[in-house]
Enzyme design. Structure first.
Site, short mmCIF file in Angstrom:
data_model
loop_
_atom_site.label_atom_id
_atom_site.label_comp_id
_atom_site.label_asym_id
_atom_site.label_seq_id
_atom_site.Cartn_x
_atom_site.Cartn_y
_atom_site.Cartn_z
N TRP A 101 0.82 -1.22 0.00
CA TRP A 101 0.00 0.00 0.00
C TRP A 101 0.85 1.26 0.00
CZ3 TRP A 101 -4.41 -0.44 -2.03
CH2 TRP A 101 -5.16 -1.59 -1.86
N ASP A 171 -1.64 6.60 6.11
CA ASP A 171 -2.72 5.78 5.58
C ASP A 171 -3.05 4.74 6.65
OD1 ASP A 171 -4.41 3.99 4.40
OD2 ASP A 171 -3.07 3.46 2.73
N LYS A 195 -12.34 -1.61 6.55
CA LYS A 195 -11.60 -2.51 7.43
C LYS A 195 -12.11 -2.40 8.86
CE LYS A 195 -9.02 -2.81 3.68
NZ LYS A 195 -8.07 -1.90 3.06
C1 PLP Z 1 -7.57 -1.42 1.77
C2 PLP Z 1 -6.47 -0.43 1.80
C3 PLP Z 1 -6.37 0.60 0.84
C4 PLP Z 1 -7.31 0.72 -0.33
O1 PLP Z 1 -8.51 1.21 0.03
P1 PLP Z 1 -9.65 1.56 -1.08
O2 PLP Z 1 -10.78 1.97 -0.21
O3 PLP Z 1 -9.89 0.29 -1.85
O4 PLP Z 1 -9.13 2.63 -1.93
C5 PLP Z 1 -5.35 1.51 0.98
N1 PLP Z 1 -4.46 1.44 1.98
C6 PLP Z 1 -4.52 0.46 2.91
C7 PLP Z 1 -3.51 0.41 4.01
C8 PLP Z 1 -5.52 -0.50 2.85
O5 PLP Z 1 -5.60 -1.49 3.77
#
Ligand code: PLP
Length: 359
Positions: A101, A171, A195
């Site tokens: 990511w 993030d 999540k």
């Molecule tokens: C799932 C995830 C993403 C992607 O998220 P989207 O909502 O599909 O854009 C980005 N960063 C992390 C750390 C993730 O777990």
């Protein structure tokens, strides 16, 4: 009968939240319609939206000088929204590379600014996080971006990087609300909901107010934090139902005793699973112990020819979605807040039994 759900995302939601949503689905609090069938500008809805923000502020002790935005577009949209809002022409943007990511954020950031990778765990095969001494970061950088919890590699930072006056951008998609967090250490925290917050479709962005209003001139209107902050995230129609559901999750978390209480449960869940993996020669997790994620636990079987049998038998035992991400293979158990401790107990029992009969 609800099975135990270890999906990495969209992930399990608390059963109590789904039950309440079901109760309120057709006639929401006497309105005569569903909450997803009313205007986002209706005072009844504004109250739901405002309460969700307030509860999130309470949970994370978010200081007043931070704005909380509820946006659409997922965490991936923030990979470009962050540089549009924070990047500067005369400065680089520093990125820490710890796996899938963060790498995606770097690739996207590089399209809009001078993105520099200042620390990377690549050499280590993404089994740890790099040391991040303050000297690693350019004092004049526009921001430092990192991913505190790499959902696919199962790697988590055991510390918050110290970046001095440079805004730290995180993030937090797969670890937000898993425990208390000192928001004041960050310039921007963002997280896709699917999540640990709610259903897919909404993204929470917590941004220090002095960083708002600096977007470059060609920023698309909906990419500008200032627009959303100025209009309570209602510059256009927000994802009203995911926002409502996120609010129910926040209420549920407060009922559980808030983030210190949920963190204690999360610590026990992760300890039980890692102890089972480490105590066996049949299962293996490659991550350096001090960098292991409590939320996402990847593991492999000693013999990958047993992978399919493992997945079939675990699913038949009511343990869902243990297949690992295709980028790393093997298995992965995600242990977000909504995954109860009994789910981990059942998983550990299954792991032991599978090893006994197939190992
Ligand atoms: C799932 C995830 C993403 C992607 O998220 P989207 O909502 O599909 O854009 C980005 N960063 C992390 C750390 C993730 O777990």
């Amino acid at each position: 009968m609800r099975a135990f759900n270890f999906c990495a995302g969209p992930a399990a939601l608390p059963t109590a939240v789904l039950e309440r949503a079901r109760e309120e689905l057709l006639d929401w609090r006497g309105a005569g319609c569903s909450v997803m069938e009313i205007s986002h500008r209706n005072p009844l809805y504004m109250e739901v939206a405002g309460k969700a923000e307030q509860d999130l502020r309470t949970l994370l002790s978010i200081p007043e000088h931070y704005a909380v935005l509820f946006l659409s577009g997922g965490a991936t949209t923030q990979f470009s929204m962050v540089p549009f809002n924070l990047a500067r022409q005369d400065a680089p943007a520093d990125y820490i590379d710890t796996g899938h990511w963060s790498a995606k954020a770097i690739r996207e950031g590089a399209r809009y600014t001078r993105a520099r990778v200042v620390a990377s765990a690549r050499e280590d095969g993404y089994r740890s996080v790099p040391e991040c001494p303050r000297e690693a970061f350019d004092e004049g950088a526009a921001y430092v971006h990192y991913c505190p919890n790499e959902t696919i590699h199962g790697v988590a930072f055991p510390f918050i990087p110290e970046t001095g006056d440079v805004p730290l951008v995180a993030d937090y998609s797969s670890a937000i609300l898993s425990g208390p967090l000192d928001v004041s250490r960050f310039g921007v925290i963002y997280a896709g909901a699917q999540k640990n917050i709610g259903p897919a479709g909404i993204t929470v962005v917590i941004v220090r107010r002095d960083l708002i209003g600096r977007a470059r001139p060609d920023t698309p209107a909906l990419y500008d934090y200032a627009l959303h902050a100025g209009q309570g995230s209602m510059a256009n129609t927000p994802p009203t139902y995911p926002w409502y559901l996120a609010g129910l999750v926040f209420e549920w978390l407060l009922e559980q005793g808030g983030l210190p209480a949920i963190e204690a449960v999360n610590a026990r869940k992760a300890e039980k699973l890692y102890a089972c993996i480490d105590g066996s020669d049949f299962y293996r997790n490659p991550v350096r112990p001090d960098c292991r994620s409590r939320m996402n636990v990847p593991f492999t079987l000693a013999d990958d020819r047993l992978d399919n049998a493992f997945l079939e038998e675990s699913a038949a035992s009511g343990l869902l979605f243990l297949k690992g991400h295709r980028a790393v293979g093997g298995m992965r158990a995600s242990l977000y807040n909504a995954v109860p401790e009994e789910a981990v107990d059942a998983l550990v029992a299954f792991l032991q039994e599978f090893e006994r009969t197939r190992g």
